[in-house]
Design a protein around this motif. Structure first.
Motif, PDB file in Angstrom:
ATOM      1  N   ARG A 117     -36.789  68.042 135.242  1.00 35.07           N
ATOM      2  CA  ARG A 117     -36.654  68.470 133.850  1.00 35.07           C
ATOM      3  C   ARG A 117     -36.594  67.240 132.952  1.00 35.07           C
ATOM      4  NH1 ARG A 117     -35.600  73.733 133.176  1.00 35.07           N
ATOM      5  NH2 ARG A 117     -34.885  74.906 134.987  1.00 35.07           N
ATOM      6  N   LEU A 118     -37.279  67.314 131.832  1.00 32.32           N
ATOM      7  CA  LEU A 118     -37.233  66.216 130.876  1.00 32.32           C
ATOM      8  C   LEU A 118     -35.988  66.275 130.019  1.00 32.32           C
ATOM      9  CD1 LEU A 118     -40.957  66.129 129.713  1.00 32.32           C
ATOM     10  CD2 LEU A 118     -39.825  64.702 131.427  1.00 32.32           C
ATOM     11  N   ARG A 124     -34.269  67.644 119.332  1.00 33.22           N
ATOM     12  CA  ARG A 124     -33.428  66.885 118.395  1.00 33.22           C
ATOM     13  C   ARG A 124     -33.509  67.435 116.972  1.00 33.22           C
ATOM     14  NH1 ARG A 124     -31.836  61.811 120.513  1.00 33.22           N
ATOM     15  NH2 ARG A 124     -32.801  61.429 122.552  1.00 33.22           N
ATOM     16  N   ALA A 125     -34.714  67.731 116.532  1.00 35.56           N
ATOM     17  CA  ALA A 125     -34.870  68.251 115.169  1.00 35.56           C
ATOM     18  C   ALA A 125     -34.159  69.591 115.014  1.00 35.56           C
ATOM     19  CB  ALA A 125     -36.353  68.400 114.837  1.00 35.56           C
ATOM     20  N   HIS A 133     -24.436  62.019 115.051  1.00 39.88           N
ATOM     21  CA  HIS A 133     -24.253  60.767 115.783  1.00 39.88           C
ATOM     22  C   HIS A 133     -24.559  60.954 117.265  1.00 39.88           C
ATOM     23  CE1 HIS A 133     -22.556  56.980 117.161  1.00 39.88           C
ATOM     24  NE2 HIS A 133     -21.809  57.664 118.009  1.00 39.88           N
ATOM     25  N   ARG A 134     -24.098  62.066 117.833  1.00 36.32           N
ATOM     26  CA  ARG A 134     -24.323  62.312 119.256  1.00 36.32           C
ATOM     27  C   ARG A 134     -25.819  62.480 119.543  1.00 36.32           C
ATOM     28  NH1 ARG A 134     -20.514  63.853 122.935  1.00 36.32           N
ATOM     29  NH2 ARG A 134     -19.177  62.769 121.428  1.00 36.32           N
ATOM     30  N   ALA A 147     -27.919  59.782 121.909  1.00 36.53           N
ATOM     31  CA  ALA A 147     -28.219  60.304 123.244  1.00 36.53           C
ATOM     32  C   ALA A 147     -29.632  59.924 123.671  1.00 36.53           C
ATOM     33  CB  ALA A 147     -28.055  61.820 123.257  1.00 36.53           C
ATOM     34  N   PHE A 148     -29.771  59.561 124.934  1.00 36.32           N
ATOM     35  CA  PHE A 148     -31.103  59.229 125.467  1.00 36.32           C
ATOM     36  C   PHE A 148     -31.934  60.501 125.608  1.00 36.32           C
ATOM     37  CE2 PHE A 148     -33.918  58.497 129.176  1.00 36.32           C
ATOM     38  CZ  PHE A 148     -34.736  57.534 128.593  1.00 36.32           C
TER      39      PHE A 148
END
Length: 211
Positions: free
Chosen positions: A7-8, A80-81, A68-69, A73-74
């Motif tokens: 999983r990515l 993310r959006a 911030h998290r 985070a990698f």
């Protein structure tokens, strides 16, 4: 031959779920304060107004923590959006609650119309449902039920808002300033409900992509 799939994005959603729920919990607290303001006398108002400002600041901090998290985070369990959008929609709900309380304070409104209780009841229910659904973002059916109910509640709030505006605008012309002040508050309460509907859409987007 066996195949191995990678999983990515991680399936452990605990960190972001906890952050989302912490942010949404401020909304339930804000809704309780709105109900308290509806029933409070003049002496009890300052404490409730100050408490709402505290909650709004805490909600801002919760939003900043989510952002911030995400940024640090990698990898993230959701897009993310979409996480940014959900955090922003949670913040919008809180901001409109805070504005409603601020208007009550600056306009020195002693009594809200009794029909305002229906608006605040809807807001409280929306906040409660949001807290309950956020740990289940990968459960598409549960999220769908949440979105349907939020839409129903928003429609109910909108009907009540129209009736409330009509009632206020039917007042005496000599009371125009008081009417305008009350309209500002009830319009802001309606904005809270609209913000929850947009929040539900952000929840649905995450769920559709994640489930």
């Amino acid at each position: 031959m066996s195949s191995v799939f990678f999983r990515l994005t991680p399936r452990n959603d605990d960190t972001f779920t906890e952050l989302f729920v912490a942010s949404a919990t401020h909304l339930t607290e804000g809704a309780r304060l709105l109900a308290g303001l509806l029933a409070a006398d003049a002496d009890g108002r300052p404490h409730l107004v100050a408490r709402m400002r505290d909650i709004e600041h805490q909600a801002d901090e919760a939003t900043h923590l989510i952002v911030h998290r995400v940024n640090s985070a990698f990898v993230t369990p959701f897009d993310r959006a979409d996480i940014h959008a959900l955090a922003a929609r949670l913040d919008d709900c809180m901001d409109h609650m805070d504005r409603a309380v601020d208007l009550i304070d600056v306009y020195e409104i002693d009594h809200l119309p009794r029909r305002s209780a229906a608006q605040i009841d809807v807001i409280a229910r929306m906040a409660e449902l949001t807290v309950l659904v956020l740990p289940a973002l990968r459960d598409r059916e549960r999220v769908r039920e949440y979105v349907v109910e939020i839409n129903r509640l928003e429609n109910q709030a909108e009907r009540e808002h129209r009736r409330l505006r009509a009632h206020l605008l039917a007042g005496e012309a000599t009371e125009v300033l008081d009417i305008l002040k009350l309209l500002g508050v009830v319009d802001e309460l309606e904005a809270v409900c609209n913000a929850f509907e947009k929040l539900a859409h952000a929840v649905e987007v995450i769920s559709l992509k994640a489930s």
